[in-house]
Design a protein around this motif. Structure first.
Motif, mmCIF file in Angstrom:
data_model
loop_
_atom_site.group_PDB
_atom_site.id
_atom_site.type_symbol
_atom_site.label_atom_id
_atom_site.label_comp_id
_atom_site.label_asym_id
_atom_site.label_seq_id
_atom_site.Cartn_x
_atom_site.Cartn_y
_atom_site.Cartn_z
ATOM 1 N N ASN A 70 4.779 8.137 -5.372
ATOM 2 C CA ASN A 70 4.813 7.871 -6.921
ATOM 3 C C ASN A 70 4.314 6.486 -7.107
ATOM 4 O O ASN A 70 4.474 5.490 -6.501
ATOM 5 C CB ASN A 70 6.373 7.890 -7.399
ATOM 6 C CG ASN A 70 6.574 9.300 -7.241
ATOM 7 O OD1 ASN A 70 5.937 10.429 -7.290
ATOM 8 N ND2 ASN A 70 7.870 9.454 -7.193
ATOM 9 N N PRO A 71 3.867 6.298 -8.545
ATOM 10 C CA PRO A 71 3.197 4.914 -8.987
ATOM 11 C C PRO A 71 4.463 3.954 -9.071
ATOM 12 O O PRO A 71 5.623 4.185 -8.891
ATOM 13 C CB PRO A 71 2.713 5.203 -10.446
ATOM 14 C CG PRO A 71 3.519 6.271 -10.800
ATOM 15 C CD PRO A 71 3.821 7.307 -9.426
ATOM 16 N N ILE A 72 3.850 2.728 -8.897
ATOM 17 C CA ILE A 72 4.776 1.643 -9.163
ATOM 18 C C ILE A 72 5.104 0.879 -10.259
ATOM 19 O O ILE A 72 3.872 0.465 -10.805
ATOM 20 C CB ILE A 72 4.537 0.456 -7.899
ATOM 21 C CG1 ILE A 72 4.537 0.894 -6.344
ATOM 22 C CG2 ILE A 72 5.411 -0.793 -7.787
ATOM 23 C CD1 ILE A 72 3.766 -0.161 -5.572
ATOM 24 N N LEU A 73 5.930 1.052 -11.132
ATOM 25 C CA LEU A 73 6.055 0.846 -12.563
ATOM 26 C C LEU A 73 6.753 -0.375 -12.730
ATOM 27 O O LEU A 73 7.279 -1.155 -11.866
ATOM 28 C CB LEU A 73 6.902 1.912 -13.166
ATOM 29 C CG LEU A 73 6.479 3.439 -13.034
ATOM 30 C CD1 LEU A 73 7.430 4.405 -13.712
ATOM 31 C CD2 LEU A 73 5.057 3.564 -13.772
ATOM 32 N N PRO A 74 6.350 -1.152 -13.998
ATOM 33 C CA PRO A 74 7.042 -2.318 -14.289
ATOM 34 C C PRO A 74 8.454 -2.449 -14.028
ATOM 35 O O PRO A 74 9.138 -1.489 -14.088
ATOM 36 C CB PRO A 74 6.473 -2.397 -15.830
ATOM 37 C CG PRO A 74 5.490 -1.477 -16.019
ATOM 38 C CD PRO A 74 5.505 -0.245 -15.003
ATOM 39 N N HIS A 75 8.671 -3.658 -13.578
ATOM 40 C CA HIS A 75 10.282 -3.974 -13.149
ATOM 41 C C HIS A 75 10.512 -3.754 -11.821
ATOM 42 O O HIS A 75 11.593 -3.915 -11.363
ATOM 43 C CB HIS A 75 11.251 -3.654 -14.319
ATOM 44 C CG HIS A 75 10.899 -3.968 -15.505
ATOM 45 N ND1 HIS A 75 10.706 -5.287 -16.282
ATOM 46 C CD2 HIS A 75 10.510 -3.188 -16.739
ATOM 47 C CE1 HIS A 75 10.577 -5.124 -17.411
ATOM 48 N NE2 HIS A 75 10.222 -3.875 -17.796
ATOM 49 N N HIS A 76 9.468 -2.800 -11.159
ATOM 50 C CA HIS A 76 9.850 -2.608 -9.835
ATOM 51 C C HIS A 76 9.666 -3.683 -8.919
ATOM 52 O O HIS A 76 9.078 -4.345 -9.120
ATOM 53 C CB HIS A 76 8.901 -1.362 -9.292
ATOM 54 C CG HIS A 76 9.381 -0.660 -7.893
ATOM 55 N ND1 HIS A 76 10.142 0.496 -8.094
ATOM 56 C CD2 HIS A 76 9.068 -0.998 -6.844
ATOM 57 C CE1 HIS A 76 10.398 1.030 -6.882
ATOM 58 N NE2 HIS A 76 9.814 -0.044 -6.222
ATOM 59 N N VAL A 77 10.493 -3.850 -8.018
ATOM 60 C CA VAL A 77 10.894 -4.916 -6.976
ATOM 61 C C VAL A 77 10.610 -4.519 -5.636
ATOM 62 O O VAL A 77 11.103 -3.326 -5.200
ATOM 63 C CB VAL A 77 12.228 -5.696 -7.007
ATOM 64 C CG1 VAL A 77 12.404 -6.772 -5.941
ATOM 65 C CG2 VAL A 77 12.461 -6.116 -8.484
ATOM 66 N N LEU A 78 9.642 -5.223 -4.684
ATOM 67 C CA LEU A 78 9.245 -5.119 -3.513
ATOM 68 C C LEU A 78 9.906 -6.420 -2.589
ATOM 69 O O LEU A 78 9.861 -7.369 -3.104
ATOM 70 C CB LEU A 78 8.022 -4.660 -3.129
ATOM 71 C CG LEU A 78 7.448 -3.443 -3.864
ATOM 72 C CD1 LEU A 78 5.928 -3.466 -3.507
ATOM 73 C CD2 LEU A 78 8.088 -2.198 -3.043
#
Length: 325
Positions: free
Chosen positions: A161-169
């Motif tokens: 799935n796409p990595i959307l804004p505010h996502h943290v890695l």
């Protein structure tokens, strides 16, 4: 319904003494969002205001102690749907009216995506978020980090799935002896860009003995081996001025940090006598001057000759001297 029937009902319901006193029941119970409906006798019923509903009717009876609840409900409203920008309620969960316990799902508009399904439930408090989220423009998703290179990544969305804004890695290095270069935590921004470059892993390299410093010394006893980010401190010899930071740091097997010791200037009395000059001020009567010191001279006889001024500054061990004749 007559009054005798109501009294009989109350007697069977709980042997409650009924008073028709207007003083004891002059103030009605407060039921938010409801209108009062009077029936015969002292029993009152509440109905919810337009747009509100209740799972149970609200009924009160007037006793000698005031109003007593026979049955009590709560008026609530789920007629106004939650606001989720760039989204609408899915056809599967859409209804003309919603009751307590109903669940709705939101579907993002074309060109927008969300991570988890956005879900709300109708409750006696109104709509409550079961799984809250936002619909983001699909063009604002962040690039996935490169695979391999010994870097372990935590927090990647499932099923590509796409990595959307505010996502943290979160990043870490595999195996012992490896060191992470860069930031261990990255956040996807609203513009589809990570807040920092992807980190990398490198083998942990050791540094040997720190290099010597001309006209200076290492403070403390130097070792033959240093780890990453270890540092040593230097100092200059007497009358020498340090230029730069006093530290060198071990970085991936190499020492970083630049400094040097600026030399003092020496002014002997023999040279001054040969040039017929002396110190103008008593407090300047010193044969060693550190870098940056300014000295003032005067003629002991004659007057100045040449282009060298009577005020001179020490510059890394060099100072021109004036002459008098």
């Amino acid at each position: 319904m007559n009054l005798s029937f109501i009294l009989l009902f109350l007697h069977l319901w709980g042997n409650i003494e009924v008073s028709l006193s207007q003083n004891a029941c002059s103030k009605l119970p407060d039921v938010p969002h409801a209108n009062v409906e009077y029936k015969e006798g002292d029993v009152i019923h509440f109905t919810c205001a337009p747009g509100y509903t209740s799972a149970q009717a609200s009924k009160y009876v007037c006793t000698s102690d005031g109003w007593l609840a026979v049955s009590q409900g709560k008026c609530y409203s789920c007629s106004t749907l939650p606001e989720v920008p760039h989204a609408h309620v899915s056809e599967e969960t859409k209804k003309s009216e919603y009751q307590e316990g109903d669940v709705i799902h939101f579907t993002c508009e074309s060109g927008y995506t969300s991570g988890p399904v956005i879900k709300y439930v109708c409750s006696s408090e109104g709509w409550l978020a079961v799984r809250q989220g936002t619909c983001n423009f699909s063009g604002s998703s962040c690039d996935r980090p490169p695979a391999g290179e010994g870097v372990t990544v935590y927090g990647l969305p499932e099923n590509d799935n796409p990595i959307l804004p505010h996502h943290v890695l979160t990043f870490s290095c595999d195996g012992p002896g490896n060191f992470l270069i860069g930031h261990a935590v990255l956040t996807c921004g609203q513009d589809g860009q990570w807040d920092n470059p992807f980190p990398s892993c490198t083998a942990l390299l050791w540094c040997g003995a720190p290099p010597p410093l001309a006209d200076g010394d290492i403070i403390g006893i130097p070792r033959s081996k240093y780890r990453l980010n270890d540092r040593v401190k230097y100092s200059c010899q007497a009358y020498y001025i340090m230029q730069g930071v006093p530290f060198k740091t071990c970085q991936n097997g190499e020492w970083t940090g630049e400094m040097r010791c600026l030399k003092p200037c020496t002014v002997s009395r023999e040279i001054m006598n040969s040039r017929n000059i002396a110190f103008r001020y008593n407090h300047e009567d010193k044969l060693y001057s550190t870098h940056g010191d300014a000295l003032h001279f005067v003629c002991t006889r004659g007057r100045p000759v040449g282009t060298v001024e009577m005020r001179q500054t020490c510059n890394d061990g060099v100072m021109e001297l004036p002459s008098c004749q």
